[in-house]
Scaffold this active site. Structure first.
Site, PDB file in Angstrom:
ATOM      1  N   ARG A 148     -36.519   1.060 -12.361  1.00  0.00           N
ATOM      2  CA  ARG A 148     -38.087   0.693 -12.603  1.00  0.00           C
ATOM      3  C   ARG A 148     -38.808   1.883 -11.722  1.00  0.00           C
ATOM      4  NH1 ARG A 148     -35.916  -1.975 -15.678  1.00  0.00           N
ATOM      5  NH2 ARG A 148     -36.781  -4.113 -16.411  1.00  0.00           N
ATOM      6  N   SER A 164     -41.736  -9.020 -16.552  1.00  0.00           N
ATOM      7  CA  SER A 164     -41.145  -9.183 -15.158  1.00  0.00           C
ATOM      8  C   SER A 164     -42.322  -8.744 -14.119  1.00  0.00           C
ATOM      9  CB  SER A 164     -40.097  -8.266 -14.852  1.00  0.00           C
ATOM     10  OG  SER A 164     -38.980  -8.442 -15.865  1.00  0.00           O
ATOM     11  N   GLU A 220     -43.368  -5.449  -9.621  1.00  0.00           N
ATOM     12  CA  GLU A 220     -43.035  -4.561 -10.468  1.00  0.00           C
ATOM     13  C   GLU A 220     -44.336  -4.111 -11.140  1.00  0.00           C
ATOM     14  OE1 GLU A 220     -41.374  -3.363 -14.513  1.00  0.00           O
ATOM     15  OE2 GLU A 220     -40.468  -5.331 -14.045  1.00  0.00           O
TER      16      GLU A 220
HETATM   17  N1  EPU Z   1     -31.984 -16.163 -13.915  1.00  0.00           N
HETATM   18  C1  EPU Z   1     -32.364 -17.398 -13.464  1.00  0.00           C
HETATM   19  N2  EPU Z   1     -33.482 -17.876 -13.570  1.00  0.00           N
HETATM   20  C2  EPU Z   1     -34.592 -17.267 -14.413  1.00  0.00           C
HETATM   21  C3  EPU Z   1     -34.178 -16.174 -14.704  1.00  0.00           C
HETATM   22  C4  EPU Z   1     -33.047 -15.613 -14.361  1.00  0.00           C
HETATM   23  O1  EPU Z   1     -31.301 -18.306 -12.727  1.00  0.00           O
HETATM   24  O2  EPU Z   1     -35.540 -17.855 -14.568  1.00  0.00           O
HETATM   25  C5  EPU Z   1     -30.716 -15.598 -13.829  1.00  0.00           C
HETATM   26  C6  EPU Z   1     -29.778 -15.804 -15.112  1.00  0.00           C
HETATM   27  O3  EPU Z   1     -29.311 -16.699 -14.868  1.00  0.00           O
HETATM   28  C7  EPU Z   1     -29.281 -14.558 -14.944  1.00  0.00           C
HETATM   29  C8  EPU Z   1     -29.874 -13.481 -14.151  1.00  0.00           C
HETATM   30  O4  EPU Z   1     -30.886 -14.189 -13.553  1.00  0.00           O
HETATM   31  O5  EPU Z   1     -27.975 -14.861 -14.270  1.00  0.00           O
HETATM   32  C9  EPU Z   1     -30.409 -12.408 -14.749  1.00  0.00           C
HETATM   33  O6  EPU Z   1     -31.327 -12.806 -15.969  1.00  0.00           O
HETATM   34  P1  EPU Z   1     -31.740 -11.831 -17.059  1.00  0.00           P
HETATM   35  O7  EPU Z   1     -30.623 -11.436 -17.920  1.00  0.00           O
HETATM   36  O8  EPU Z   1     -32.672 -12.557 -17.815  1.00  0.00           O
HETATM   37  O9  EPU Z   1     -32.373 -10.615 -16.354  1.00  0.00           O
HETATM   38  P2  EPU Z   1     -33.274 -10.350 -15.375  1.00  0.00           P
HETATM   39  O10 EPU Z   1     -32.774  -9.634 -14.359  1.00  0.00           O
HETATM   40  O11 EPU Z   1     -34.096 -11.474 -14.904  1.00  0.00           O
HETATM   41  C10 EPU Z   1     -34.103  -7.951 -16.097  1.00  0.00           C
HETATM   42  C11 EPU Z   1     -35.235  -7.208 -16.415  1.00  0.00           C
HETATM   43  C12 EPU Z   1     -35.848  -7.638 -17.739  1.00  0.00           C
HETATM   44  C13 EPU Z   1     -34.825  -7.289 -18.700  1.00  0.00           C
HETATM   45  C14 EPU Z   1     -33.515  -8.005 -18.715  1.00  0.00           C
HETATM   46  C15 EPU Z   1     -32.652  -8.089 -19.255  1.00  0.00           C
HETATM   47  C16 EPU Z   1     -36.093  -6.542 -14.138  1.00  0.00           C
HETATM   48  C17 EPU Z   1     -37.093  -6.737 -13.232  1.00  0.00           C
HETATM   49  N3  EPU Z   1     -36.234  -7.321 -15.340  1.00  0.00           N
HETATM   50  O12 EPU Z   1     -34.421  -9.155 -16.035  1.00  0.00           O
HETATM   51  O13 EPU Z   1     -37.042  -6.473 -17.813  1.00  0.00           O
HETATM   52  O14 EPU Z   1     -35.423  -7.579 -20.013  1.00  0.00           O
HETATM   53  O15 EPU Z   1     -32.997  -7.727 -16.908  1.00  0.00           O
HETATM   54  O16 EPU Z   1     -32.117  -6.475 -19.295  1.00  0.00           O
HETATM   55  O17 EPU Z   1     -35.088  -5.658 -13.858  1.00  0.00           O
HETATM   56  C18 EPU Z   1     -39.551  -6.411 -17.575  1.00  0.00           C
HETATM   57  O18 EPU Z   1     -39.005  -5.388 -16.967  1.00  0.00           O
HETATM   58  O19 EPU Z   1     -40.718  -6.748 -18.109  1.00  0.00           O
HETATM   59  C19 EPU Z   1     -38.245  -7.267 -18.231  1.00  0.00           C
HETATM   60  C20 EPU Z   1     -38.226  -8.398 -19.108  1.00  0.00           C
END
Ligand code: EPU
Length: 337
Positions: free
Chosen positions: A162, A237, A333
């Protein structure tokens, strides 16, 4: 080209925050953009693309330049790959769909990300194991200082998680006008190892997925987790996933044995901020007309007529609480303006 006065920016930011721009112009061609940049009576300028990565906290008393330059062109093509140049004002997801229609592979995992092509390199958009930098060749940008066009290749952009030069040394100095990608035309390399994709493709009953299937699976996953900005204002995010020392992670595991992590280096791991925010008790919380999304705690939402300042205050409360509980600093972000 028409410069308007006192225009609401509500329709121009996905958070749906209602602040005013003192002066506003939407440019649809390179000529128009050049003309606007020659105007000398506007000191302060704000460049606006899809408005999907910003939180507006006050009125803007300068000139907002909305980049609406459209156009997608195939520059060259061979047996294996194609070079495609898209202008900055193209909606990102429409560009992904255009590529899928032509069977050009490489950005299908980035389906349904809000925003425009021109702003995608700034934060090196990423999702489901793929980042913009993976298919990025170069971008063209106009220098606000010299008014000349410069080409940035991949190395120049210094892409990170990012992050890019446009968030650091080149911040606020350039307007990206087009982005060029290298995409595959056959033998597409699929990225389907991200857990949710595999299970979604199984749900769809698909054994040998095409790039179009992968896109469809991702659209389904995103729709189930992330709010549609057209219905509930949000900026995706709000925070970055923090990268922390392994020692701190091991320490935290003593109290929180289910804390997830992704390896980054020998000494560091990345922890999902969504998990931290959920554990801190904020997931699904309403604070009047704004709050934290019920399916993804990383996403702050505007339920209608919220003020940018209120959402900013909530983000600070979340940061403070996460710091207190986990001793981890989480960084916004989105750009706060
Ligand atoms: N999780 C939780 N609670 C929540 C959300 C997530 O426990 O409310 C845990 C999930 O259980 C999982 C882990 O966090 O183990 C990862 O969750 P997720 O796959 O949804 O991905 P993320 O790391 O929360 C990132 C990106 C998203 C992108 C997703 C999928 C960042 C800041 N965000 O989210 O990007 O869609 O991975 O690749 O890196 C964006 O940038 O606007 C965005 C949506």
């Amino acid at each position: 080209m028409h410069i308007k006065q006192n225009i609401s920016l509500k329709a121009y930011n996905t958070f749906g925050i209602d602040v005013n721009a003192k002066h506003f112009v939407s440019v649809s061609s390179f000529d128009e953009l050049n003309q606007v940049l020659k105007l000398e009576n506007y000191q302060k300028k704000l460049i606006l693309g899809g408005g999907s990565n910003m939180l507006l906290t006050s009125n803007f008393d300068g000139l907002v330049i909305h980049i609406n330059i459209k156009g997608i062109n195939i520059i060259s093509k061979d047996q294996q790959s194609v070079i495609v140049k898209a202008n900055a004002g193209e909606n990102w997801h429409n560009f992904v769909l255009w590529c899928l229609k032509h069977n050009f592979g490489g950005i299908e995992n980035l389906s349904l990300i809000p925003g425009n092509v021109g702003t995608a390199p700034i934060q090196n958009i990423g999702a489901y194991g793929v980042e913009l930098k993976d298919t990025f060749v170069s971008c063209e940008a106009i220098s606000l200082e010299t008014k000349t066009l410069k080409t940035f290749n991949k190395e120049d952009c210094n892409f990170g998680y990012r992050n890019s030069i446009f968030k650091n040394s080149a911040k606020g100095k350039y307007i990206i006008t087009s982005v060029t990608f290298k995409l595959s035309t056959q033998n597409h390399k699929l990225n389907i190892n991200y857990g949710a994709i595999t299970s979604e493709l199984e749900n769809m009953g698909i054994k040998n997925p095409t790039i179009q299937d992968v896109s469809e699976a991702i659209i389904t996953i995103r729709k189930s987790k992330l709010p549609d900005p057209k219905k509930i204002g949000n900026s995706g995010s709000f925070f970055k996933n923090p990268i922390i020392p392994k020692e701190l992670y091991n320490e935290l595991r003593k109290n929180f044995d289910d804390i997830p992590n992704y390896p980054v280096s020998k000494t560091q791991v990345k922890v999902p901020a969504g998990w931290l925010i959920e554990k801190a008790g904020f997931k699904g919380k309403h604070f009047g007309n704004y709050g934290v999304h019920k399916n993804q705690a990383l996403v702050l939402v505007n339920y209608g007529n919220a003020k940018g300042k209120d959402i900013l205050k909530l983000s600070k409360l979340i940061q403070k609480t996460v710091k207190r509980i986990f001793n981890i600093s989480i960084e916004a972000e989105v750009n706060i303006l």
